[in-house]
Scaffold this motif. Structure first.
Motif, PDB file in Angstrom:
ATOM      1  N   LEU A 185      34.889  36.277  35.218  1.00  0.00           N
ATOM      2  CA  LEU A 185      36.279  36.245  34.652  1.00  0.00           C
ATOM      3  C   LEU A 185      37.165  37.457  34.438  1.00  0.00           C
ATOM      4  CD1 LEU A 185      38.241  34.754  32.920  1.00  0.00           C
ATOM      5  CD2 LEU A 185      37.358  36.233  31.171  1.00  0.00           C
ATOM      6  N   VAL A 186      37.747  37.904  34.615  1.00  0.00           N
ATOM      7  CA  VAL A 186      38.548  39.209  35.977  1.00  0.00           C
ATOM      8  C   VAL A 186      40.270  38.645  35.362  1.00  0.00           C
ATOM      9  CG1 VAL A 186      38.989  38.826  37.666  1.00  0.00           C
ATOM     10  CG2 VAL A 186      38.774  41.152  37.201  1.00  0.00           C
ATOM     11  N   GLN A 187      40.433  40.081  35.156  1.00  0.00           N
ATOM     12  CA  GLN A 187      42.799  39.909  34.695  1.00  0.00           C
ATOM     13  C   GLN A 187      43.377  39.734  36.003  1.00  0.00           C
ATOM     14  OE1 GLN A 187      43.566  43.122  31.995  1.00  0.00           O
ATOM     15  NE2 GLN A 187      43.580  41.211  30.810  1.00  0.00           N
ATOM     16  N   ALA A 188      44.408  39.642  36.306  1.00  0.00           N
ATOM     17  CA  ALA A 188      45.180  39.455  37.416  1.00  0.00           C
ATOM     18  C   ALA A 188      44.767  41.022  37.962  1.00  0.00           C
ATOM     19  CB  ALA A 188      46.591  38.790  37.355  1.00  0.00           C
ATOM     20  N   GLY A 189      45.274  41.743  39.154  1.00  0.00           N
ATOM     21  CA  GLY A 189      44.846  42.780  39.713  1.00  0.00           C
ATOM     22  C   GLY A 189      43.914  42.875  39.745  1.00  0.00           C
ATOM     23  N   GLY A 190      43.047  42.751  39.196  1.00  0.00           N
ATOM     24  CA  GLY A 190      41.531  43.064  39.140  1.00  0.00           C
ATOM     25  C   GLY A 190      40.760  43.164  40.537  1.00  0.00           C
ATOM     26  N   SER A 191      40.054  43.663  40.606  1.00  0.00           N
ATOM     27  CA  SER A 191      38.341  43.286  41.346  1.00  0.00           C
ATOM     28  C   SER A 191      37.107  42.301  41.458  1.00  0.00           C
ATOM     29  CB  SER A 191      38.565  44.578  42.445  1.00  0.00           C
ATOM     30  OG  SER A 191      39.696  44.721  42.830  1.00  0.00           O
ATOM     31  N   LEU A 192      36.549  42.413  42.202  1.00  0.00           N
ATOM     32  CA  LEU A 192      34.954  41.248  41.992  1.00  0.00           C
ATOM     33  C   LEU A 192      34.730  41.607  43.336  1.00  0.00           C
ATOM     34  CD1 LEU A 192      35.355  38.078  39.895  1.00  0.00           C
ATOM     35  CD2 LEU A 192      34.214  40.133  39.485  1.00  0.00           C
ATOM     36  N   ARG A 193      33.490  41.909  43.473  1.00  0.00           N
ATOM     37  CA  ARG A 193      32.543  41.572  44.603  1.00  0.00           C
ATOM     38  C   ARG A 193      31.378  40.473  44.430  1.00  0.00           C
ATOM     39  NH1 ARG A 193      27.369  45.569  47.159  1.00  0.00           N
ATOM     40  NH2 ARG A 193      28.273  46.123  49.040  1.00  0.00           N
ATOM     41  N   LEU A 194      31.710  39.961  45.488  1.00  0.00           N
ATOM     42  CA  LEU A 194      30.839  38.834  45.893  1.00  0.00           C
ATOM     43  C   LEU A 194      29.768  38.914  46.468  1.00  0.00           C
ATOM     44  CD1 LEU A 194      33.204  35.244  45.301  1.00  0.00           C
ATOM     45  CD2 LEU A 194      31.713  36.502  43.732  1.00  0.00           C
ATOM     46  N   SER A 195      27.975  38.131  46.256  1.00  0.00           N
ATOM     47  CA  SER A 195      27.427  39.090  47.225  1.00  0.00           C
ATOM     48  C   SER A 195      26.563  37.823  47.429  1.00  0.00           C
ATOM     49  CB  SER A 195      26.388  39.344  46.739  1.00  0.00           C
ATOM     50  OG  SER A 195      26.862  40.966  46.748  1.00  0.00           O
ATOM     51  N   CYS A 196      26.004  37.280  48.986  1.00  0.00           N
ATOM     52  CA  CYS A 196      25.720  35.997  49.082  1.00  0.00           C
ATOM     53  C   CYS A 196      23.925  36.076  49.653  1.00  0.00           C
ATOM     54  CB  CYS A 196      26.781  35.137  49.958  1.00  0.00           C
ATOM     55  SG  CYS A 196      25.373  33.776  50.742  1.00  0.00           S
ATOM     56  N   GLY A 197      22.892  35.765  49.451  1.00  0.00           N
ATOM     57  CA  GLY A 197      22.265  36.404  49.696  1.00  0.00           C
ATOM     58  C   GLY A 197      20.850  35.225  50.535  1.00  0.00           C
TER      59      GLY A 197
END
Length: 126
Positions: free
Chosen positions: A11-23
């Motif tokens: 969960l992140v606020q608008a304007g924020g960032s996330l980094r998804l990883s796929c192994g």
């Protein structure tokens, strides 16, 4: 047996960032074209980004261009999706997918992908 495992959602606020990883496990990711897809409630699955097996070619959906970046680290058997400037409309379950039979380019058609992860939820609050 090839397995894909996504992580990094949340969960992140608008304007924020996330980094998804796929192994990827069960084989080397070298030679495998990779993609990120997403599906929001009540909507069809759509491609977000794709990357060729050497990382030379990438594709982005118009809705994420300039905000998301797909990369891969073949030594770590992992592909990433950096998501910046997130918007509420980015809320969805995000899936990574693998196409071991792709040629040199990025793969856009989800029907070409043979393996899929279980998905990770991304929720962007306004």
């Amino acid at each position: 047996q090839v397995h894909l495992v996504e992580s990094g959602g949340g969960l992140v606020q608008a304007g924020g960032s996330l980094r998804l990883s796929c192994g990827l496990s069960g084989r080397t990711i070298s030679g495998v074209a990779m993609g990120w897809f997403r599906q929001a409630p009540g909507r069809e699955r759509e491609i977000v980004a794709a990357i060729s097996w050497r990382g030379v070619y990438t594709y982005y959906a118009d809705s994420v261009k300039g905000r998301f970046t797909i990369t891969r680290d073949n030594a770590k058997n992992t592909v990433y999706l950096q998501m910046n400037s997130l918007k509420p409309e980015d809320t969805a379950v995000y899936y990574c997918a693998a196409d071991p039979s792709a040629g040199a380019g990025a793969v856009i058609d989800d029907r070409e992908y043979d393996y899929w992860g279980q998905g990770t939820q991304v929720t962007v609050s306004s």
